[in-house]
Write an enzyme that holds these catalytic residues in place. Structure first.
Site, PDB file in Angstrom:
ATOM      1  N   GLY A  58      65.547   5.285  82.707  1.00 15.63           N
ATOM      2  CA  GLY A  58      66.886   5.167  83.243  1.00 15.63           C
ATOM      3  C   GLY A  58      67.700   6.441  83.273  1.00 15.63           C
ATOM      4  N   SER A 112      51.232   0.272  79.922  1.00 18.22           N
ATOM      5  CA  SER A 112      51.458  -0.323  81.232  1.00 18.22           C
ATOM      6  C   SER A 112      51.436  -1.840  81.088  1.00 18.22           C
ATOM      7  CB  SER A 112      50.381   0.091  82.234  1.00 18.22           C
ATOM      8  OG  SER A 112      50.480  -0.744  83.382  1.00 18.22           O
ATOM      9  N   ASN A 172      50.937  -3.823  83.513  1.00 17.32           N
ATOM     10  CA  ASN A 172      50.256  -4.364  84.687  1.00 17.32           C
ATOM     11  C   ASN A 172      48.735  -4.384  84.602  1.00 17.32           C
ATOM     12  OD1 ASN A 172      52.776  -4.776  86.055  1.00 17.32           O
ATOM     13  ND2 ASN A 172      52.868  -2.566  86.344  1.00 17.32           N
ATOM     14  N   THR A 173      48.197  -4.016  83.452  1.00 14.44           N
ATOM     15  CA  THR A 173      46.767  -4.179  83.193  1.00 14.44           C
ATOM     16  C   THR A 173      46.664  -5.167  82.029  1.00 14.44           C
ATOM     17  OG1 THR A 173      46.193  -1.965  83.964  1.00 14.44           O
ATOM     18  CG2 THR A 173      44.638  -3.019  82.457  1.00 14.44           C
ATOM     19  N   GLY A 226      53.303   8.295  87.227  1.00 11.40           N
ATOM     20  CA  GLY A 226      53.385   7.224  88.207  1.00 11.40           C
ATOM     21  C   GLY A 226      53.780   7.690  89.587  1.00 11.40           C
ATOM     22  N   PHE A 227      54.512   8.814  89.659  1.00 12.47           N
ATOM     23  CA  PHE A 227      54.906   9.321  90.985  1.00 12.47           C
ATOM     24  C   PHE A 227      53.719  10.027  91.639  1.00 12.47           C
ATOM     25  CE2 PHE A 227      56.486  12.586  93.867  1.00 12.47           C
ATOM     26  CZ  PHE A 227      57.297  11.820  94.688  1.00 12.47           C
ATOM     27  N   ASN A 272      48.121  11.885  82.342  1.00 14.27           N
ATOM     28  CA  ASN A 272      48.254  10.573  81.716  1.00 14.27           C
ATOM     29  C   ASN A 272      46.999   9.757  82.048  1.00 14.27           C
ATOM     30  OD1 ASN A 272      48.963   7.674  81.810  1.00 14.27           O
ATOM     31  ND2 ASN A 272      51.043   8.319  81.341  1.00 14.27           N
ATOM     32  N   ASN A 315      57.719  -2.545  89.399  1.00 13.10           N
ATOM     33  CA  ASN A 315      56.394  -2.275  89.957  1.00 13.10           C
ATOM     34  C   ASN A 315      55.335  -3.054  89.198  1.00 13.10           C
ATOM     35  OD1 ASN A 315      54.129  -0.438  88.603  1.00 13.10           O
ATOM     36  ND2 ASN A 315      56.109   0.243  87.756  1.00 13.10           N
ATOM     37  N   ARG A 316      54.347  -3.512  89.960  1.00 16.44           N
ATOM     38  CA  ARG A 316      53.144  -4.081  89.350  1.00 16.44           C
ATOM     39  C   ARG A 316      51.926  -3.479  90.066  1.00 16.44           C
ATOM     40  NH1 ARG A 316      55.539  -8.842  91.643  1.00 16.44           N
ATOM     41  NH2 ARG A 316      54.573  -9.463  93.636  1.00 16.44           N
ATOM     42  N   LYS A 319      51.981   7.055  74.930  1.00 15.32           N
ATOM     43  CA  LYS A 319      53.149   6.479  75.624  1.00 15.32           C
ATOM     44  C   LYS A 319      53.270   5.012  75.282  1.00 15.32           C
ATOM     45  CE  LYS A 319      55.421   6.240  80.126  1.00 15.32           C
ATOM     46  NZ  LYS A 319      55.366   6.733  81.509  1.00 15.32           N
ATOM     47  N   GLY A 354      49.479  -1.690  88.948  1.00 15.81           N
ATOM     48  CA  GLY A 354      48.218  -2.001  88.268  1.00 15.81           C
ATOM     49  C   GLY A 354      47.211  -0.861  88.298  1.00 15.81           C
ATOM     50  N   PHE A 355      47.692   0.353  88.016  1.00 16.54           N
ATOM     51  CA  PHE A 355      46.804   1.527  87.940  1.00 16.54           C
ATOM     52  C   PHE A 355      45.988   1.696  89.215  1.00 16.54           C
ATOM     53  CE2 PHE A 355      46.224   1.679  82.974  1.00 16.54           C
ATOM     54  CZ  PHE A 355      47.516   2.129  82.845  1.00 16.54           C
ATOM     55  N   LYS A 366      50.268   9.982  90.938  1.00 22.11           N
ATOM     56  CA  LYS A 366      49.171   9.381  90.173  1.00 22.11           C
ATOM     57  C   LYS A 366      47.870  10.162  90.320  1.00 22.11           C
ATOM     58  CE  LYS A 366      50.706   4.528  90.101  1.00 22.11           C
ATOM     59  NZ  LYS A 366      50.438   3.918  88.802  1.00 22.11           N
ATOM     60  N   ASN A 392      57.678   3.333  78.496  1.00 20.82           N
ATOM     61  CA  ASN A 392      57.209   2.851  79.796  1.00 20.82           C
ATOM     62  C   ASN A 392      58.217   1.827  80.355  1.00 20.82           C
ATOM     63  OD1 ASN A 392      55.349   2.237  81.949  1.00 20.82           O
ATOM     64  ND2 ASN A 392      53.710   2.913  80.597  1.00 20.82           N
TER      65      ASN A 392
HETATM   66  C1  LIG Z   1      56.422   2.925  90.737  1.00 22.54           C
HETATM   67  C2  LIG Z   1      56.180   3.308  89.301  1.00 22.54           C
HETATM   68  C3  LIG Z   1      54.889   3.584  88.878  1.00 22.54           C
HETATM   69  C4  LIG Z   1      54.641   3.937  87.554  1.00 22.54           C
HETATM   70  N1  LIG Z   1      53.365   4.234  87.157  1.00 22.54           N
HETATM   71  C5  LIG Z   1      53.146   4.664  85.893  1.00 22.54           C
HETATM   72  C6  LIG Z   1      51.848   5.044  85.481  1.00 22.54           C
HETATM   73  O1  LIG Z   1      50.882   5.048  86.257  1.00 22.54           O
HETATM   74  N2  LIG Z   1      51.678   5.425  84.184  1.00 22.54           N
HETATM   75  C7  LIG Z   1      52.717   5.478  83.294  1.00 22.54           C
HETATM   76  O2  LIG Z   1      52.511   5.860  82.141  1.00 22.54           O
HETATM   77  N3  LIG Z   1      53.967   5.129  83.669  1.00 22.54           N
HETATM   78  C8  LIG Z   1      54.201   4.739  84.932  1.00 22.54           C
HETATM   79  N4  LIG Z   1      55.469   4.395  85.313  1.00 22.54           N
HETATM   80  C9  LIG Z   1      56.561   4.416  84.311  1.00 22.54           C
HETATM   81  C10 LIG Z   1      57.371   5.719  84.351  1.00 22.54           C
HETATM   82  O3  LIG Z   1      56.565   6.817  84.003  1.00 22.54           O
HETATM   83  C11 LIG Z   1      58.554   5.639  83.367  1.00 22.54           C
HETATM   84  O4  LIG Z   1      58.053   5.485  82.063  1.00 22.54           O
HETATM   85  C12 LIG Z   1      59.498   4.482  83.679  1.00 22.54           C
HETATM   86  O5  LIG Z   1      59.608   4.293  85.077  1.00 22.54           O
HETATM   87  C13 LIG Z   1      60.877   4.680  83.108  1.00 22.54           C
HETATM   88  O6  LIG Z   1      61.508   5.819  83.646  1.00 22.54           O
HETATM   89  P1  LIG Z   1      62.585   5.733  84.857  1.00 22.54           P
HETATM   90  O7  LIG Z   1      63.569   4.672  84.493  1.00 22.54           O
HETATM   91  O8  LIG Z   1      63.177   7.100  84.935  1.00 22.54           O
HETATM   92  O9  LIG Z   1      61.804   5.400  86.068  1.00 22.54           O
HETATM   93  C14 LIG Z   1      55.724   4.018  86.638  1.00 22.54           C
HETATM   94  C15 LIG Z   1      57.020   3.753  87.080  1.00 22.54           C
HETATM   95  C16 LIG Z   1      57.271   3.393  88.388  1.00 22.54           C
HETATM   96  C17 LIG Z   1      58.681   3.120  88.827  1.00 22.54           C
END
Ligand SMILES: Cc1cc2nc3c(=O)[nH]c(=O)nc-3n(C[C@H](O)[C@H](O)[C@H](O)COP(=O)(O)O)c2cc1C
Length: 350
Positions: A289, A172, A174-175, A61-62, A138, A109-110, A209, A112-113, A64, A238
């Site tokens: 977290g 996710s 958001n899809t 997600g960071f 991913n 976050n939403r 995941k 949405g890929f 992408k 997730n």
């Molecule tokens: C802004 C943002 C975008 C994310 N995008 C994705 C993503 O594209 N695919 C995915 O598998 N997880 C995505 N995640 C989820 C993270 O990979 C992770 O599973 C989740 O944030 C929990 O970890 P954290 O509490 O350390 O952030 C996203 C999270 C955030 C905050």
């Protein structure tokens, strides 16, 4: 003091998506100093057949679109999971779609890929890189896909030459409808198709995941399918669509997936539940977290062979990685563990 340290507090004053864009740009330009220190040997570990210099990875997600793989590994992460990448480019949801919940050390976050698609990511993934760590890719399905299984199969085939492992993201929030792929029959059909394709492509760890919002029966079904199909690992978890009670930030009512501190306990309980059922038969990556060495240690003791984080970067900056590694090494030594692997699952939560 480095430029990045001076600039970091300013990032937090920007709207979250603008701050994220600037952080990516700074990493692309090499403006964020690398962590050149070798990892403490106590942190070295092996998970789903791959060696890792330390158990701390950057969650999906960071990055992408695979823009800053080398720079992220230079921050001291042993692995970076790029994506989620969808086969075709898509813009994601309307803005605003990313919210900082400062008082809760959380993010909603939403997105949405939002994805440049395979065509944008593959040339970057194929670019020669300083192999300082592991690169996972991913993959997801396009929102308007007529055949989601085919999307995952196509993405697997495309990224296979460049990925050290591939994560199948069925979690996710958001899809619309994506999480339904976690149900027993749907997950089994998806994995059957992916494993058949992998048989033709060649060996490659495939991980799934999952969401933190699973009841015990759903956890059991996923664990059974994972074992029956011989999946290489599960990433738990997730973002969550629940756990809004107790949040203090004004943005707490926004729709989307919640990450950061409020996700730590629920995701660790789901991780422990998987570990109880699987007992090491399927390796687990713990996510949700993690912001300190103690958090990472708790995930490992609950059954994770690796830990990933994202939201802690938003609040503590890239320096959090070095702190987590140093504190984790000290905790392992304090408790007499010679290596990370010896601590995996050491705590049995009931
Ligand atoms: C802004 C943002 C975008 C994310 N995008 C994705 C993503 O594209 N695919 C995915 O598998 N997880 C995505 N995640 C989820 C993270 O990979 C992770 O599973 C989740 O944030 C929990 O970890 P954290 O509490 O350390 O952030 C996203 C999270 C955030 C905050």
């Amino acid at each position: 003091m480095s430029l990045a340290r001076l600039a970091f507090p300013l990032l937090r004053r920007l709207p979250p998506e603008a701050a994220h864009g600037l952080a990516l740009r700074a990493l692309e330009l090499g403006l964020v100093g690398a962590d050149a220190l070798p990892d403490d040997p106590v942190l070295a570990t092996t998970c789903f057949g791959l060696p890792f210099a330390n158990p701390i990875g950057l969650a999906a997600g960071f990055d992408k679109d695979a823009r800053v793989v080398d720079a992220v590994l230079g921050l001291g992460f042993s692995l970076v999971e790029v994506g989620t990448i969808t086969p075709r480019p898509q813009p994601g949801n309307a803005r605003p779609r990313l919210f900082r919940l400062e008082a809760d050390a959380a993010v909603i976050n939403r997105l949405g890929f939002n994805s440049g698609g395979l065509r944008a990511a593959l040339p970057r993934l194929g670019r020669p890189r300083r192999r300082r760590g592991v690169v996972g890719v991913n993959i997801g399905a396009n929102r308007d896909s007529q055949d989601r299984i085919q999307d995952y199969v196509d993405a697997l085939a495309a990224v296979h030459p460049y990925a050290d492992y591939v994560t199948v993201n069925v979690s996710s929030p958001n899809t619309p409808g994506l999480r339904a792929l976690q149900a027993r029959a749907e997950l089994d059909a998806l994995l059957q198709a992916l494993l058949a394709r992998r048989a033709a492509l060649g060996p490659k760890p495939i991980l799934v995941k999952v969401a933190p919002d699973l009841d015990p029966a759903e956890i059991e079904a996923i664990a059974e399918v994972a074992v029956a199909r011989g999946i290489d690992g599960l990433i738990v978890a997730n973002t969550t669509v629940g756990h809004r009670d107790g949040l203090r930030s004004a943005q707490r009512g926004e729709a989307g997936g919640l990450s950061g501190r409020p996700l730590f306990l629920p995701s660790t309980l789901v991780l422990a539940a998987f570990h109880r059922l699987l007992g090491g038969r399927v390796p687990l990556i713990g996510v949700g977290g993690v912001a300190s060495g103690a958090d990472a240690y708790a995930k490992i003791r609950a059954g994770a062979c690796l830990v990933q984080l994202y939201t802690a970067l938003v609040y503590a900056g890239p320096w959090v990685v070095g702190r987590i590694k140093a504190d984790l090494a000290a905790l392992l030594r304090r408790d007499g563990f010679a290596a990370v692997g010896a601590a995996v699952g050491a705590t049995t939560l009931s």
